[in-house]
Design an enzyme around this catalytic site. Structure first.
Site, PDB file in Angstrom:
ATOM      1  N   CYS A 137       0.836  -1.204   0.000  1.00  0.00           N
ATOM      2  CA  CYS A 137       0.000   0.000   0.000  1.00  0.00           C
ATOM      3  C   CYS A 137       0.866   1.248   0.000  1.00  0.00           C
ATOM      4  CB  CYS A 137      -0.937  -0.001   1.214  1.00  0.00           C
ATOM      5  SG  CYS A 137      -2.015   1.459   1.291  1.00  0.00           S
ATOM      6  N   CYS A 140      -0.472   4.073   2.197  1.00  0.00           N
ATOM      7  CA  CYS A 140      -0.262   3.854   3.627  1.00  0.00           C
ATOM      8  C   CYS A 140       1.181   4.114   4.032  1.00  0.00           C
ATOM      9  CB  CYS A 140      -0.623   2.421   4.006  1.00  0.00           C
ATOM     10  SG  CYS A 140      -2.247   1.863   3.445  1.00  0.00           S
ATOM     11  N   ASP A 141       2.133   3.634   3.223  1.00  0.00           N
ATOM     12  CA  ASP A 141       3.522   3.550   3.681  1.00  0.00           C
ATOM     13  C   ASP A 141       4.513   4.394   2.900  1.00  0.00           C
ATOM     14  OD1 ASP A 141       2.683   1.676   5.564  1.00  0.00           O
ATOM     15  OD2 ASP A 141       2.946   0.008   4.167  1.00  0.00           O
TER      16      ASP A 141
END
Length: 331
Positions: A137, A140-141
């Site tokens: 992701c 997300c990261d």
């Protein structure tokens, strides 16, 4: 096999969507059980720091966030049943039945929040470093890879989108694809090919992820599929972007699914499925956003829809805006 009839609602899945639905329903004094499956807490439990969930200015560990969500729902009376993957369902007659390995849950309403699983390459070393330099992701990261050189595996639209997004943070993004040409749409290919931070390695697969939880990812062992030659490729991160698989196998033939296997929601303003009394939320219906916050929001919607259905004598011919709301929304 034990038949359990103690609950008004069975929630399948214990990620942000399932936990939020359990919280709202239990606060409404509705008896609910959450079937956690084999991955209690969902995909967030295999991540490390979560910095984009509102309310945590310093960030929060994914497992801690999910543990807090569960405890909050339990505080109001929700029951969680761990390690009970759903084997089959019976939605074509009422009350509904949800069967696990040893039990059959019988209830008037069901919320499906079983999520989707990111496809993995399938390497033991990949799994060992998931959350420690390996991610699925970018949204997300990506922030954690500022100024680093990273690799994206994949050749479809998802991979091109992830690679392009990651150039906001990384100094260099290398796309590794097992075929000689990309499968992405032309507009996504053109966008990635024109980005000076993105380079490509074709006809190549990842055989091993090298690193540790202390150092993170340090390199990849790449293998050219034409020559079978292997090389060590230095990198500081690996993003696997080869798609997601919705966890919908038990519902085939009962719930309407799209071509990719995601649950279809026929009404614009509702989480109800093609079967009245069965609702769906989270990543099992969402192949666009796939974020914890959007999953939690749709879990709230499913709970409110479900409560309304249970308390209005189960008569819901329409799932449009209430009379008079159209003017308020348009104003």
């Amino acid at each position: 096999m034990e038949r359990i009839t103690d609950y008004q609602v069975v929630i399948i899945g214990s990620g942000p969507a399932g936990c939020t639905a359990a919280l709202y329903l239990s606060r409404a004094n509705i008896k609910v059980v959450v079937l956690e499956g084999l991955q209690p807490g969902g995909q967030l439990t295999i991540t490390t720091e979560v910095e984009n969930y509102p309310g945590f200015p310093e960030g929060i560990l994914g497992p801690t966030l999910m543990d807090n969500m569960r405890k909050q729902a339990e505080r109001f009376g929700a029951t969680f049943s761990p390690l009970e993957p759903v084997e089959s369902v019976r939605f074509l007659s009422h009350p509904f039945e949800v069967q696990t390995e040893s039990k059959v849950y019988v209830a008037p309403a069901v919320i499906v929040a079983s999520g989707a699983s990111a496809k993995q390459i399938g390497l033991p070393s990949e799994l060992a470093l998931l959350g420690f330099g390996v991610s699925s992701c970018a949204t997300c990261d990506g922030f954690f890879f500022k100024g680093k050189e990273i690799v994206v595996v994949g050749g479809g639209d998802s991979a091109m989108e992830e690679a392009t997004f990651l150039t906001k943070f990384a100094s260099k993004v290398t796309v590794v694809h097992r075929r000689s040409e990309l499968r992405a749409s032309k507009i996504m290919q053109d966008r990635a090919l024109a980005n000076p931070k993105i380079s490509f390695i074709f006809d190549t697969t990842v055989d091993e992820v090298i690193g540790s939880k202390e150092t993170g990812v340090t390199s990849l062992k790449l293998r050219n599929l034409r020559t079978n030659a292997t090389t060590d490729f230095a990198t500081q991160g690996l993003f696997v972007a080869i798609g997601h698989t919705p966890n919908t196998a038990p519902y085939v033939g009962q719930l309407d699914l799209d071509q990719a296997g995601y649950i279809c929601l026929p009404h614009r303003h509702s989480t109800v499925t093609n079967i009245q009394g069965v609702f769906a939320c989270g990543d099992v219906v969402d192949h666009v956003y796939r974020q914890a916050i959007t999953a939690a929001g749709s879990g709230c919607m499913a709970a409110l829809d479900c409560e309304r259905w249970l308390t209005h004598e189960r008569i819901t011919e329409r799932w449009d805006l209430p009379v008079g709301e159209e003017e308020r929304v348009d104003s």
